[in-house]
Design an enzyme around this catalytic site. Structure first.
Site, PDB file in Angstrom:
ATOM      1  N   CYS A 527      17.803 -24.063  23.367  1.00  0.00           N
ATOM      2  CA  CYS A 527      16.857 -23.554  22.243  1.00  0.00           C
ATOM      3  C   CYS A 527      15.589 -24.856  22.256  1.00  0.00           C
ATOM      4  CB  CYS A 527      17.092 -22.991  21.257  1.00  0.00           C
ATOM      5  SG  CYS A 527      17.516 -21.008  21.976  1.00  0.00           S
ATOM      6  N   LYS A 530      12.494 -24.480  22.334  1.00  0.00           N
ATOM      7  CA  LYS A 530      11.393 -23.438  21.925  1.00  0.00           C
ATOM      8  C   LYS A 530      10.523 -23.908  21.199  1.00  0.00           C
ATOM      9  CE  LYS A 530      13.318 -19.695  20.320  1.00  0.00           C
ATOM     10  NZ  LYS A 530      13.470 -18.465  19.240  1.00  0.00           N
ATOM     11  N   ASP A 558       9.892  -8.374  15.431  1.00  0.00           N
ATOM     12  CA  ASP A 558      12.051  -7.992  15.025  1.00  0.00           C
ATOM     13  C   ASP A 558      12.690  -9.023  16.405  1.00  0.00           C
ATOM     14  OD1 ASP A 558      14.739  -7.503  13.867  1.00  0.00           O
ATOM     15  OD2 ASP A 558      13.427  -5.468  12.890  1.00  0.00           O
ATOM     16  N   ASP A 559      14.379  -8.740  16.069  1.00  0.00           N
ATOM     17  CA  ASP A 559      15.105  -9.575  17.285  1.00  0.00           C
ATOM     18  C   ASP A 559      14.735  -8.876  18.610  1.00  0.00           C
ATOM     19  OD1 ASP A 559      15.996 -11.027  15.520  1.00  0.00           O
ATOM     20  OD2 ASP A 559      18.035 -10.006  14.950  1.00  0.00           O
ATOM     21  N   ASP A 576       7.904  -9.680  36.013  1.00  0.00           N
ATOM     22  CA  ASP A 576       7.253 -10.536  36.785  1.00  0.00           C
ATOM     23  C   ASP A 576       7.317 -11.805  36.085  1.00  0.00           C
ATOM     24  OD1 ASP A 576       6.562 -10.615  39.879  1.00  0.00           O
ATOM     25  OD2 ASP A 576       5.673  -8.141  38.231  1.00  0.00           O
ATOM     26  N   ASP A 599       3.409  -3.045  39.337  1.00  0.00           N
ATOM     27  CA  ASP A 599       4.787  -2.234  39.961  1.00  0.00           C
ATOM     28  C   ASP A 599       4.533  -1.098  39.142  1.00  0.00           C
ATOM     29  OD1 ASP A 599       5.671  -4.337  41.812  1.00  0.00           O
ATOM     30  OD2 ASP A 599       6.965  -5.312  40.266  1.00  0.00           O
ATOM     31  N   GLY A 649       8.845 -11.395  22.612  1.00  0.00           N
ATOM     32  CA  GLY A 649       8.906 -12.050  24.219  1.00  0.00           C
ATOM     33  C   GLY A 649       9.680 -13.550  23.886  1.00  0.00           C
ATOM     34  N   HIS A 650       9.738 -14.199  24.272  1.00  0.00           N
ATOM     35  CA  HIS A 650       9.860 -15.366  24.037  1.00  0.00           C
ATOM     36  C   HIS A 650       9.329 -17.132  24.412  1.00  0.00           C
ATOM     37  CE1 HIS A 650      13.665 -18.191  23.774  1.00  0.00           C
ATOM     38  NE2 HIS A 650      13.227 -18.726  24.359  1.00  0.00           N
ATOM     39  N   ASP A 737       2.556  -2.256  45.186  1.00  0.00           N
ATOM     40  CA  ASP A 737       1.206  -2.997  44.607  1.00  0.00           C
ATOM     41  C   ASP A 737       2.074  -4.477  46.358  1.00  0.00           C
ATOM     42  OD1 ASP A 737       3.707  -3.792  43.524  1.00  0.00           O
ATOM     43  OD2 ASP A 737       2.154  -4.868  42.239  1.00  0.00           O
TER      44      ASP A 737
END
Length: 877
Positions: A527, A530, A558-559, A576, A599, A649-650, A737
């Site tokens: 982490c 990040k 939010d989380d 992906d 997809d 997201g991250h 695809d």
């Protein structure tokens, strides 16, 4: 003998006026600056750049991976910027990133354009491939059009994507066609004038402007086609195809003579036959100029050009400007009217409109950017301008290619100086230059001041042309990628490439930049890698409005996201992720999103939400934030167009820019399209061309044409949502695809579990991206090609087809590829027509699902490769 002596003296005296201006040295006044202002490295000499480019042992390119501290944004791909790109390729400045914003990825060398028109040079021989040039140096290329400069926020405003941050900016955007005379003479308001101007341009369809020069070669092909279409018709009617060239300067004259030579060759006339009698010619050329022909040159040069025009049966109208342009006719100031089938406009060019409406730059009365002797704007620091777009208030010069080329070395030097906090230095351009004017027939006239040498029909003129040809080709050679050097280049690690003590850019930028460089080899994992919350908050704020969907009850912020599934529907989930293969983060963001959504569309589902996983190269906060913003702007645009919410997201730091999505969609259970539901007799329809793997493998090696790469990027950015809808409406029972496993791999997945079917695929019907076949023929393939090619065992007739040029592309991995679906045979033609009407221009029937011999099982799960052009067709396994 006297002529030879004069020519010899001129060559000796002017070697730094013409030849050296293009090839060997920077301006003498620039080189004579005081020693206190000299910088030992890098040299700005064009000769040094040429030598380095042609000798891979003279320099070692530094690693392209570095902490970005300063951004130089070059707007436009003119002659000066081409030099800057090469200069920074051979001598990178640590901490500086070069970004080129270019509307056209192939930039012409103006000195060779008449040769291209006459047929002497091919398009590629006289155009610099900006994509290859940028790739060679690790520079970022953004294929878009500048529409303004925000000097307060220091951002370049773009037409089709978010603005780009700059620390130092340079403009080399050339000029545009001026308003045709009489187009808006009766207008009562600016808006009315603009509307009438556009209307006049539409009415005068047969007027072809030379500017912008970057696209003239394409426009001339239209002129040539028109001539070929009407030539025979005119001959039958005992008429001639009439061409009027407006503009009597050196450029207009060269172009007019080159066009006449090309027309003559198209109808099979030799130079002597087209000069002997105008009665035999199926065409007639006229040259119109408001002043004298070749104004500004000496009397002897003018006389020789007029003699060349006369020998080629030109009608010449001097001191008689165009008063009005109507459909297929010109009205001159003298009252004469000239009819034409084609008119080429070589005069009255003007500055780009956005310079006046969307910048605070100080402009002259004609709208050109006022610059100081340092090439910097007279009123806005850190903005430079060169080439035709600028007006040097201290050293006014004509708008000519030789002056633009000479501005390259001092511009590169001053851009470097700006980035490291050193004073910029003035540049004094030469007052007079030697002009080599081509007559289109393998001869040239040298003009210098009041003197001239050569002519259209002399041996000296022929030698001058050979000299000009040699100069021009050598200039172009400098800007070809040095493939040998690229192949031998070692990518050094970041800590070895950057030395804080030697990094003057970082020292000037301050402690934050120095700290970022020192910390580069010791970045944390977990982490600790990040992206900081402050950066994320700012980026999310800039991305507003974030793409949403009614079913996303709780999204980004939010989380976790909470998604509600519509009644009667089921969820579809896919993921992906891949690293970037291009330098434009906005375009990469679009492609990554389209790729991930593929997809979902392939299953006839509607995307609802997407979670992003982002890896951003480490660097100082401002650079990380800008990269993340550009990346997610492209992604959000694609998601928004698809009606898909960004649920969160991250993000993290890493060595290379990477992006992926986990996408959730929904579909009615009874309407799901599975990839394996194939039926015998169905037609295989593919909606996009293939070849992205090979093209970008070549692009990494500076071996792909920029124009081919841009076409591939356009295809990859095209969403497949509408294509999937059309396929379903026309009875598709199976769909997938086409991505990493290639066309053969994905087709095999569709049929491998079938108990009754195999498939055919026709190489001659397979839509291919431009340049893809050339890449594989040169042995350039994707790194995944070898793994994909192991599936050749699924090909039933491999010995028949393995030597065809397109065969390797069956295994080529695709990014954001098209839909591959099975359609009932009676629906296929209409389906393909509908796809093409909706923008999927390459949609094609590429094969079919075929019944196998159930008693023996021969052919089950196998693919027979056809080639209709070579007479190879399927008649059973």
């Amino acid at each position: 003998q006297t002529t030879k002596t004069l020519l010899s003296r001129a060559r000796q005296k002017q070697v730094c006026e013409k030849q050296s201006s293009f090839l060997f040295s920077s301006s003498s006044s620039f080189c004579r600056r005081s020693k206190s202002h000299r910088r030992k490295k890098p040299s700005s000499s064009i000769g040094n750049i040429a030598a380095a480019a042609l000798n891979s042992n003279t320099t070692t390119m530094k690693s392209r991976r570095q902490t970005i501290i300063r951004d130089i944004v070059l707007v436009g791909g003119g002659h000066s910027h081409v030099f800057v790109l090469k200069n920074f390729t051979m001598h990178p400045e640590p901490g500086v990133r070069i970004t080129l914003v270019a509307k056209d990825v192939m930039t012409p060398y103006s000195g060779m354009l008449p040769g291209n028109v006459s047929g002497k040079y091919t398009y590629e021989e006289c155009h610099v491939d900006l994509g290859k040039l940028c790739r060679e140096g690790g520079h970022r290329l953004i294929h878009d059009e500048c529409v303004g400069i925000d000097d307060k926020s220091k951002r370049v405003l773009l037409k089709n994507q978010p603005s780009v941050k700059y620390d130092v900016c340079s403009l080399d955007v050339g000029i545009t066609p001026g308003m045709l005379p009489g187009a808006a003479s009766s207008s009562n308001s600016p808006s009315e004038a603009s509307a009438k101007s556009e209307s006049a341009k539409e009415e005068a369809l047969l007027v072809t402007p030379v500017k912008p020069i970057g696209t003239f070669a394409t426009r001339f092909e239209t002129v040539l086609r028109h001539f070929k279409e009407l030539c025979d018709e005119k001959r039958k009617e005992d008429e001639r195809f009439r061409v009027v060239v407006v503009g009597g300067g050196a450029g207009g004259v060269e172009l007019a003579l080159a066009m006449e030579r090309r027309f003559a060759s198209e109808v099979g006339l030799t130079s002597s036959s087209s000069s002997s009698s105008d009665a035999a010619l199926p065409y007639q050329f006229a040259l119109v100029t408001r002043g004298e022909v070749l104004k500004g040159h000496g009397k002897s040069a003018r006389e020789k050009i007029l003699a060349a025009l006369k020998a080629r049966n030109f009608e010449v109208y001097e001191n008689d400007g165009v008063e009005e342009v109507a459909e297929s006719s010109l009205s001159l100031e003298s009252g004469k009217k000239l009819g034409f089938n084609e008119c080429v406009w070589c005069t009255d060019a003007k500055a780009q409109k956005w310079l006046r409406t969307n910048t605070n730059l100080e402009l002259n009365e004609k709208g050109f950017v006022n610059i100081k002797a340092t090439l910097e704007s007279t009123n806005i620091p850190d903005v430079f301008a060169v080439g035709d777009v600028c007006n040097n208030v201290e050293h006014p010069r004509p708008k000519a290619g030789v002056y633009a080329v000479r501005q390259g070395p001092p511009l590169a030097e001053n851009l470097r100086r700006r980035c490291v906090g050193e004073n910029v230095v003035p540049f004094t351009p030469q007052k007079t230059c030697l002009a080599l004017i081509s007559t289109g027939d393998g001869h040239a006239i040298a003009s210098y001041g009041s003197r001239s040498w050569g002519a259209h029909d002399t041996a000296v003129g022929e030698r001058l042309w050979r000299w000009k040809d040699k100069i021009d080709k050598k200039w172009m050679k400098m800007y070809e990628p040095n493939l040998e050097m690229l192949e031998k280049m070692e990518r050094e690690e970041q800590e070895n490439a950057l030395n804080a003590k030697a990094n003057k850019v970082a020292a000037f930028a301050g402690q934050e930049a120095l700290d970022a460089i020192k910390a580069t080899p010791m970045r944390c994992g977990g982490c600790g890698a990040k992206v900081g919350s402050t950066i994320l908050s700012r980026v999310m704020k800039r991305l507003e409005p974030i793409p949403t969907h009614p079913n996303v009850l709780l999204g980004a912020g939010d989380d976790a996201a909470i998604v509600e599934t519509s009644p009667g529907k089921v969820s579809v989930q896919t993921v992906d992720f891949f690293r970037s293969f291009i330098d434009d983060p906005y375009v990469f963001g679009q492609i990554a999103a389209v790729h991930a959504l593929g997809d979902v569309w392939a299953m006839n589902a509607d995307p609802v939400s997407a979670l992003a996983t982002v890896v951003v190269p480490f660097g100082i906060e401002s650079e990380v934030e800008e990269t993340l913003f550009q990346l997610m702007s492209g992604a959000c645009d694609a998601l928004r167009d698809a009606g898909c919410a960004l649920g969160g997201g991250h993000s993290g730091e890493g060595a290379e820019l990477s992006l992926g999505f986990s996408v959730t969609g929904e579909v009615e259970k009874d309407l799901i399209l599975r990839k394996t539901s194939v039926e015998s007799g169905q037609v295989l329809v593919l909606t996009k061309p293939i070849g992205t793997g090979a093209l970008f493998a070549a692009d990494m090696r500076s071996r792909a044409k920029a124009s081919d790469v841009q076409k591939a990027l356009e295809s990859m950015r095209q969403p497949s949502k509408r294509a999937a809808e059309i396929l379903f409406l026309h009875g598709a029972t199976a769909c997938t695809d086409v991505t990493g496993f290639g066309i053969l791999g994905h087709l095999h997945e569709m049929i491998k579990d079938s108990a009754t079917s195999g498939a055919t695929i026709d190489l001659s019907s397979l839509p291919l991206l431009d340049g893809a076949v050339e890449c594989v023929q040169n042995g350039i393939t994707s790194s995944l090609q070898k793994s994909n090619a192991r599936l050749n065992r699924a090909i039933a007739n491999i010995d028949d087809v393995k030597n065809f040029s397109a065969y390797p592309l069956l295994f080529d991995p695709q990014t954001a590829g098209g839909m591959l679906a099975t359609i009932p045979a009676n629906e296929a033609t209409e389906c393909i027509q509908k796809l093409r009407e909706n923008g999927y221009a390459s949609s094609s029937a590429i094969g079919k699902i075929v019944q196998c011999d159930l008693s023996t099982g021969v052919g089950l799960g196998r693919v027979f490769v056809e080639n209709a052009e070579e007479g190879i067709s399927f008649d059973g396994f």
